[in-house]
Design a protein around this motif. Structure first.
Motif, PDB file in Angstrom:
ATOM      1  N   ALA A 102       0.825  -1.206   0.000  1.00  0.00           N
ATOM      2  CA  ALA A 102       0.000   0.000   0.000  1.00  0.00           C
ATOM      3  C   ALA A 102       0.862   1.261   0.000  1.00  0.00           C
ATOM      4  O   ALA A 102       0.592   2.220  -0.741  1.00  0.00           O
ATOM      5  CB  ALA A 102      -0.930  -0.007   1.220  1.00  0.00           C
ATOM      6  N   LEU A 106       1.100   3.971  -3.325  1.00  0.00           N
ATOM      7  CA  LEU A 106       0.746   5.376  -3.150  1.00  0.00           C
ATOM      8  C   LEU A 106       1.917   6.292  -3.482  1.00  0.00           C
ATOM      9  O   LEU A 106       1.731   7.362  -4.093  1.00  0.00           O
ATOM     10  CB  LEU A 106       0.272   5.629  -1.717  1.00  0.00           C
ATOM     11  CG  LEU A 106      -1.109   5.068  -1.357  1.00  0.00           C
ATOM     12  CD1 LEU A 106      -1.469   5.413   0.080  1.00  0.00           C
ATOM     13  CD2 LEU A 106      -2.170   5.606  -2.300  1.00  0.00           C
ATOM     14  N   VAL A 123      -4.686  -1.836  -8.730  1.00  0.00           N
ATOM     15  CA  VAL A 123      -5.449  -1.899  -7.480  1.00  0.00           C
ATOM     16  C   VAL A 123      -6.809  -2.537  -7.728  1.00  0.00           C
ATOM     17  O   VAL A 123      -7.321  -3.313  -6.892  1.00  0.00           O
ATOM     18  CB  VAL A 123      -5.588  -0.495  -6.865  1.00  0.00           C
ATOM     19  CG1 VAL A 123      -6.547  -0.514  -5.678  1.00  0.00           C
ATOM     20  CG2 VAL A 123      -4.237   0.044  -6.432  1.00  0.00           C
ATOM     21  N   LEU A 137      -6.567   1.215   1.462  1.00  0.00           N
ATOM     22  CA  LEU A 137      -5.931   2.309   0.732  1.00  0.00           C
ATOM     23  C   LEU A 137      -6.726   3.606   0.834  1.00  0.00           C
ATOM     24  O   LEU A 137      -6.144   4.699   0.790  1.00  0.00           O
ATOM     25  CB  LEU A 137      -5.769   1.942  -0.745  1.00  0.00           C
ATOM     26  CG  LEU A 137      -4.673   0.957  -1.137  1.00  0.00           C
ATOM     27  CD1 LEU A 137      -4.740   0.676  -2.621  1.00  0.00           C
ATOM     28  CD2 LEU A 137      -3.309   1.508  -0.770  1.00  0.00           C
ATOM     29  N   ARG A 140      -5.864   6.161   3.557  1.00  0.00           N
ATOM     30  CA  ARG A 140      -4.524   6.706   3.310  1.00  0.00           C
ATOM     31  C   ARG A 140      -4.561   7.746   2.200  1.00  0.00           C
ATOM     32  O   ARG A 140      -3.866   8.770   2.265  1.00  0.00           O
ATOM     33  CB  ARG A 140      -3.561   5.575   2.933  1.00  0.00           C
ATOM     34  CG  ARG A 140      -3.349   4.542   4.018  1.00  0.00           C
ATOM     35  CD  ARG A 140      -2.200   3.635   3.657  1.00  0.00           C
ATOM     36  NE  ARG A 140      -1.964   2.603   4.657  1.00  0.00           N
ATOM     37  CZ  ARG A 140      -0.853   1.870   4.732  1.00  0.00           C
ATOM     38  NH1 ARG A 140       0.099   2.044   3.860  1.00  0.00           N
ATOM     39  NH2 ARG A 140      -0.708   0.963   5.684  1.00  0.00           N
TER      40      ARG A 140
END
Length: 612
Positions: A102, A106, A123, A137, A140
């Motif tokens: 993750a 990102l 994803v 995710l 975040r």
């Protein structure tokens, strides 16, 4: 004694030997403890070796996962297969390395602007088998986006929002929640003036709309139109009076990128949201609501008041000046790039410069690898680089960076060399209308270009009747900076004779100064060497000079300096003798006076460099 006898003697208490491995009283070595006596030693060694091997394997796995995610989508021809294959390869690693995956995806989504849709598609493939990991995710993404907007890092916020739009295109998040997020971002400009950070929310939100797929527009067109209407309401009250001060060439009426973005969105709409520059991964279908097992995207949790309190300011740059492609548009040629595609291409170039600016060669590779097949691709790229280099009030990078970037691109793509030369020629022909600060930057970059091109250039604009007053000023600035990069005699040798009149005079060291007559100055010249230099004796000599007393200054110099020196009251008459008596107890620096030649000597005695 024999071993059996020794053991019997120890058991009987006749003699006590040392610990295992030591020596007995007769100097004989005691037997080492066997595995039967200390079985945990071998077990401990085995456990330590197994732990080290496990840690090494875990480190190798983490490096493998990061490498696979970072290089995903590098090959455009195998992109779809790579996405599906990587999702299957890392499916079993989610339990142990889910956080790493993750975090890596990102970071890649924020720093690799060309592959935001690729990571969104990956994803989506992972969400089919690991929905819980995909759901992790979403918080975040919102936290990172909020932090970037609060600190004014608009570039990273743009790319992260494009990645979020990609998740909506691939069905990971619902289009309704995606549009709500866009409404929250564009709402950051409500009630704010341009000087108070009002452009931030509108620009970041609208810059993500070109990356919404045609299928998503077909399903959520009304909500996306609401985002545009809210942005248009802000633009109606936006003050653009200072835009004329940012024009590189005074005769150009170049719009800023926010104004051009609104016009390009209208062009996108007319083209039914199809683009030759934006690439979407096939095989995915968006939906208004999230799929079963996947959560909805939360709210941004940030308002325009937060932007006002954070004092974030954003200056929207101008669109690239069409130094090379302006003629094809005015002539009505049908092979020029569409407005909406041009805006996205320029945005790609600017984002790549922002994210890869610390590595010139990699930055050049990323720009040339933009997957756009169009006759004007190279020309628009060069125009964007020159416009960024001459950006007012100041470019984001130093002129040397753009010089190296242009040089690297010319080395990698030979066809760009003629375009760079043509762009310089166009700017030199319009030097009379060029902003004064832009002229300084252009002169510095052109000096670098002359060195890179072995001093070869078209000097005709500066010779004969074609030489205008502004052109002569420009070439003098160029040669003044070129002399700093080279030396005077080299310029006279390499440049044409009819250009020598513009070469600045040869810089020579100052002479005839009083300090140059001192013996210490001659000794210093003997220590400083160009060939095989050694700074140790120079530093030692300077330290020696600092320890020397200062000579007395000349009377006229002392009187001249007295007019500017701070005045102090004289001591009373009865205290004058006491002051003289206590002179020997004060530090030496307080007892110095200025000699005739400006060197320092103790008061009342002759110094080494001059008379008292």
């Amino acid at each position: 004694l024999k071993p059996q006898a020794r053991l019997r003697a120890i058991a009987a208490g006749q003699s006590e030997g040392p610990a295992a491995g030591g020596h007995g009283p007769l100097g004989e070595r005691a037997p080492a403890m066997s595995f039967a006596v200390n079985p945990s030693r071998l077990r401990k060694q085995n456990a330590e070796s197994e732990a080290a091997a496990a840690a090494k394997q875990q480190k190798a796995d983490r490096e493998r996962i990061r490498r696979l995610i970072i290089t995903l989508g590098d090959d455009n021809k195998k992109m779809v297969g790579q996405i599906k294959g990587l999702a299957g390869a890392l499916e079993d690693d989610v339990e142990l390395h889910g956080d790493l995956m993750a975090e890596t995806v990102l970071e890649c989504a924020k720093n690799l602007p060309m592959k935001a849709n690729v990571y969104a598609a990956w994803v989506a493939r992972m969400a089919e088998k690991q929905p819980a990991w995909a759901n992790s995710l979403l918080p975040r993404i919102l936290d990172d986006l909020r932090a970037l907007l609060q600190t004014g890092r608009a570039v990273l916020a743009q790319v992260l929002l494009q990645f979020t739009i990609g998740l909506g295109n691939c069905g990971v998040i619902g289009l309704n929640s995606m549009c709500d997020l866009l409404q929250g971002v564009v709402g950051l400009s409500d009630g704010l003036k341009q000087s108070k950070g009002g452009d931030l929310g509108v620009y970041v939100a609208l810059s993500a709309l070109p990356f919404v797929s045609a299928a998503a527009h077909a399903k959520a067109g009304d909500k996306l139109a609401g985002v545009m209407q809210r942005a248009e309401a802000y633009m109606a009250s936006r003050d653009t009076s200072a835009k004329s001060l940012l024009q590189i060439v005074r005769t150009y009426g170049t719009p800023d990128r926010l104004e051009a973005l609104l016009a390009s969105l209208e062009a996108f709409k007319a083209a039914k949201w199809c683009s030759q520059v934006v690439r979407h991964v096939p095989g995915f279908e968006p939906a208004l609501e999230s799929k079963p097992g996947l959560e909805e995207l939360g709210s941004l949790g940030m308002t325009a008041e937060d932007v006002r309190k954070s004092k974030v300011r954003m200056q929207v740059p101008l669109m690239s000046s069409q130094f090379l492609t302006g003629g094809s548009v005015s002539d009505g040629a049908d092979d020029h790039m569409a407005l909406h595609d041009r805006w996205v291409l320029e945005e790609y170039v600017l984002l790549i410069i922002e994210t890869f600016g610390k590595d010139v060669d990699e930055c050049a590779k990323q720009i040339l690898r933009i997957p756009v097949l169009h006759p004007e691709f190279e020309a628009i790229t060069i125009e964007t680089l020159f416009s960024q280099m001459l950006r007012l009030p100041s470019p984001p990078m130093l002129p040397l960076f753009y010089t190296r970037l242009l040089g690297a691109m010319m080395d990698m793509q030979k066809s760009t060399k003629a375009l760079v030369q043509q762009c310089f020629s166009v700017l030199i022909s319009r030097v009379a209308d060029l902003d004064e600060e832009c002229m300084d930057v252009l002169a510095e970059v052109y000096a670098y270009q002359l060195m890179h091109n072995a001093y070869q250039a078209d000097w005709s604009p500066f010779i004969g009747d074609k030489a205008t007053e502004q052109g002569q000023r420009f070439v003098r600035r160029v040669l003044d900076r070129l002399q700093r990069l080279s030396f005077h005699q080299n310029l006279l040798h390499r440049l044409p004779e009819n250009i020598h009149v513009y070469v600045p005079p040869e810089p020579v060291p100052a002479s005839g100064l009083s300090v140059q007559l001192k013996p210490e100055f001659k000794e210093m010249l003997g220590l400083v060497k160009i060939k095989d230099p050694n700074d140790a004796p120079v530093v030692e000599f300077c330290s020696k000079l600092q320890r020397r007393p200062v000579e007395a200054a000349a009377p006229e110099e002392a009187s001249a300096g007295a007019d500017f020196a701070p005045t102090e009251s004289a001591p009373p008459a009865e205290d004058a003798g006491a002051a003289r008596d206590g002179q020997s107890e004060e530090p030496e620096a307080k007892r110095r006076r200025v000699g005739e030649e400006g060197a320092a000597v103790p008061g009342g005695s002759e110094g080494e460099g001059g008379a008292a």
